[in-house]
Enzyme design. Sequence first.
Site, PDB file in Angstrom:
ATOM      1  N   HIS A 144       0.821  -1.217   0.000  1.00  0.00           N
ATOM      2  CA  HIS A 144       0.000   0.000   0.000  1.00  0.00           C
ATOM      3  C   HIS A 144       0.855   1.267   0.000  1.00  0.00           C
ATOM      4  O   HIS A 144       0.354   2.350  -0.275  1.00  0.00           O
ATOM      5  CB  HIS A 144      -1.036  -0.021   1.141  1.00  0.00           C
TER       6      HIS A 144
ATOM      7  N   ASP B 258      -0.382  -7.342   1.475  1.00  0.00           N
ATOM      8  CA  ASP B 258       0.196  -5.995   1.547  1.00  0.00           C
ATOM      9  C   ASP B 258       1.724  -6.085   1.651  1.00  0.00           C
ATOM     10  O   ASP B 258       2.307  -5.863   2.714  1.00  0.00           O
ATOM     11  CB  ASP B 258      -0.398  -5.269   2.767  1.00  0.00           C
TER      12      ASP B 258
ATOM     13  N   SER C 147       3.996   2.471   8.181  1.00  0.00           N
ATOM     14  CA  SER C 147       3.670   1.417   7.218  1.00  0.00           C
ATOM     15  C   SER C 147       4.879   0.871   6.499  1.00  0.00           C
ATOM     16  O   SER C 147       5.813   1.611   6.180  1.00  0.00           O
ATOM     17  CB  SER C 147       2.713   1.963   6.166  1.00  0.00           C
TER      18      SER C 147
END
Length: 852
Positions: free
Chosen positions: A654, A708, A802
């Site tokens: 992502h 992801d 992230s």
Amino acid sequence: MDSLDSGQKFSPRHDPEWESALQFLPATDSKPLEKKPGCRRKLWTGIGLVLAAAAISLLTGLLVWHYHLRSDVRVKKVYIGAMGIRDENFLPSYEDSNSLEFKHLASRVKKQLKLIYAKNSVLAKSFLDSTVQTFSEGTGGDDGVVAYYQSEFDVHISQQDSLDQAIESLTVVAESQKGRQGRLMLRPTDALSVNSVTSRAIDPRMTRTSLFERQLFNIHVREPGRIQSPGFPDSSYPPNVYLQWRLRADPGHRVRLDFHTLILEDDCQQDFIRIYDSLAPMENQVLTEQCGYPHDCLSFLSSGNVMLLTLVTSEDKNFPGFRANYSQTAATQQRMSGECGGTFSGEKGSFSSPFYPSNYPPKITCVWKIQVPVEKFVKVQFNKFFLGNNSNECPNDYVEVNGQRLCGSKPDSTVATSQSNTMTIKFNSDSSYVDQGFTAEYEAFVPTNPCPGRFQCTNNLCINNTLQCDGWDDCGDGSDEEKCICEATQMKCKNGRCKAKFWECNNVDDCGDNTDEEDCVKCQPGEFSCRNKRCIREKLVCDGKDDCLDGSDESRCEKSLVLQKCSQFTFRCRDGRCISKLNPECDYERDCDDGSDEEGCECGIRPYRSSRIVGGQVSRQGEFPWQVSLQSYGSGHVCGASVLSNRWLVTAAHCVQDNGPNKYSQADQWEALLGLHVQTQTNEWTVRRKVRRIIAHRDYDRVTYNNDIALMELDANVTLNQNIWPICLPSATHDFPAGQEAWITGWGATREGGQTSLILQKAEVRIINSTVCRNLMSDEVTDLMLCAGVLKGGVDACQGDSGGPLSVTSSGGRVFLAGLVSWGDGCGRRKKPGIYTRIPKYRQWIKENCGI
Ligand code: ARG
């Protein structure tokens, strides 16, 4: 954190004496193997024994004579000391040992010492000479000048102890004199007014005969600057050295020393630094001793205008060393009027120990006086509290509230209340060993209603009513979870707490007394529950046979078993055979016959140890050498990533999706910073690379965040260094059980909706059982995801973290990549864990796409 430090394997030092002792012992054991001796043999043995006994007594006699009776066995002993002198002003020329003033005062000190020693028969007999090494300004009190000296004695070997005692008692005499304002008088006219004399034996580690290089650096800290160990940062420090840095500030100032890097050998008996609140290495003025790779606060302040830093190293295992910045900070006028303490009259306020979060200086006393309106009482809450060692009486550094002393380290908030509208808080530090100190908040309250609209804990903390009986200990003393009536969806623990029913039997002790994990219908008593849910007799565990048929009864045994059949739980060696041991890869033990479980294992260590986070704390430079900052031209830091090799990184898919004008899917939009610690500061270990190629998982799902994961190839290889090192990839069958501790790291926001952070943050979380996790999250948590967090809230990854690592230290000490920061429900919310990409699921995919 220290739990991560266990990567190092202990290898005993080579000690010849110890070795010969080891060879000697088996002789006794071998006796029973000897043939039975005949009669003649007995006779010979008898004669032999008599002769041996005679030889031993002769030898003993010789030794006694040699060491105790022979008059010429003498030893030289050196003591260091400090003399506080009244009625003398410190002159700038005292800093120069060649100046006339220095020489003059030094000779007076020498005379004075001689006189003092003359009064004690032991000292008088053996005294040889003294040398004055340096002078400093007196540190408060009556001293105008402090002289640092060494005195040499020549003593018969049997008299060493009485010499030590005489030296120690000297201190006592001088100090009791000081109490009566007396002086150690010298007849001649140039007598000094001596306030105190303190002498000590030198730390034996500093007189090791192997130390062949001694060097002294004199530094004035008026202009800020830095010092470092020799060779830093390009090579490790030299062996067998004893180095001293004498730091001197202007009169009326404190010396301040802030460590930027400190990496030494783990064993303080070998290599260490010490910092003294003095110019001589006096035991009673040590501020700290450090070795290894300390994670505590490393900023120090002196009480007066001098400080001494020493570095001692041994023969083997040398590390990068240190770099520290020095400066000075004005003290005198504050020292007089209290650079700490004060008077408060508001209803609320906060204060902290002097120089917090740096270590407080030694020999400081602060008093805070709080006065609130007459009808109210005062409550003070210490949030951070680090004051040396825990002890009952708190004789050293302490905080005194209502006449009661507090000291040591307190992990939870501590509260104290007054019985009137005033409160006095005193902080005191003694002359040695400093610590970080405390932060405190105070508040006025109405005695009849101490927590208006809130719940009052037994320890007097006030918490929101909604936190009462919610299954979490918010008070810190459990009082908000006592006497609760559980709801229908909750179970009652034996200790009275209520916990959500779905946490029963999840292998995690949620109650705190483990009652939620008892009576779980799994297997019968006396049975072992296999990972494939079978039950087998407990006796069959570790019997060398695969009784569970998935190897799990043999997975934690001394010897790993080669299994007939492989399963989703067993490690597959390169030869295709499966072994029973759980997580055997890179644990320093060869389990596969072909050794494939220990191949490619240069990962997951911090090379120089021998080898956006919410609720976290700052990390130390090089503590997470696999952490990468992914930056895009124009927006700066965007995501985290982990180093897999000198060419490949892994991050979240992502992170590399186009987002409006940001073409994050394009490799040329990115720059990777490896070995970075502080966002805006690169250093000699930081490497910046362009990205050549991005391989995002083809099945990444923008809606569910399934798959992801993405790989990034750098445009050029990097040279690994102490701040850049790959993390270990877990095998497809690697198990990260619920309850296991893990670390999250990143430069992301430090609270929901907050700003990214400048310094790399770290936080400790735990792996959370998937069933529990699914029950907590409103969005789907798939098998390709892993949950981790602190369900009480407050500790989590957040925006900007992230793609960064969720790392776990294995039993062998290597660090494995368990997950990638992927998504969450807000950040750090109660009962909302962070969701991570489950790396073992992608072991094959990574291999196929980048060959690692
Ligand atoms: N998606 C976020 C990012 O792009 C990370 C969210 C992690 N959130 C959490 N609560 N663990 O940085």
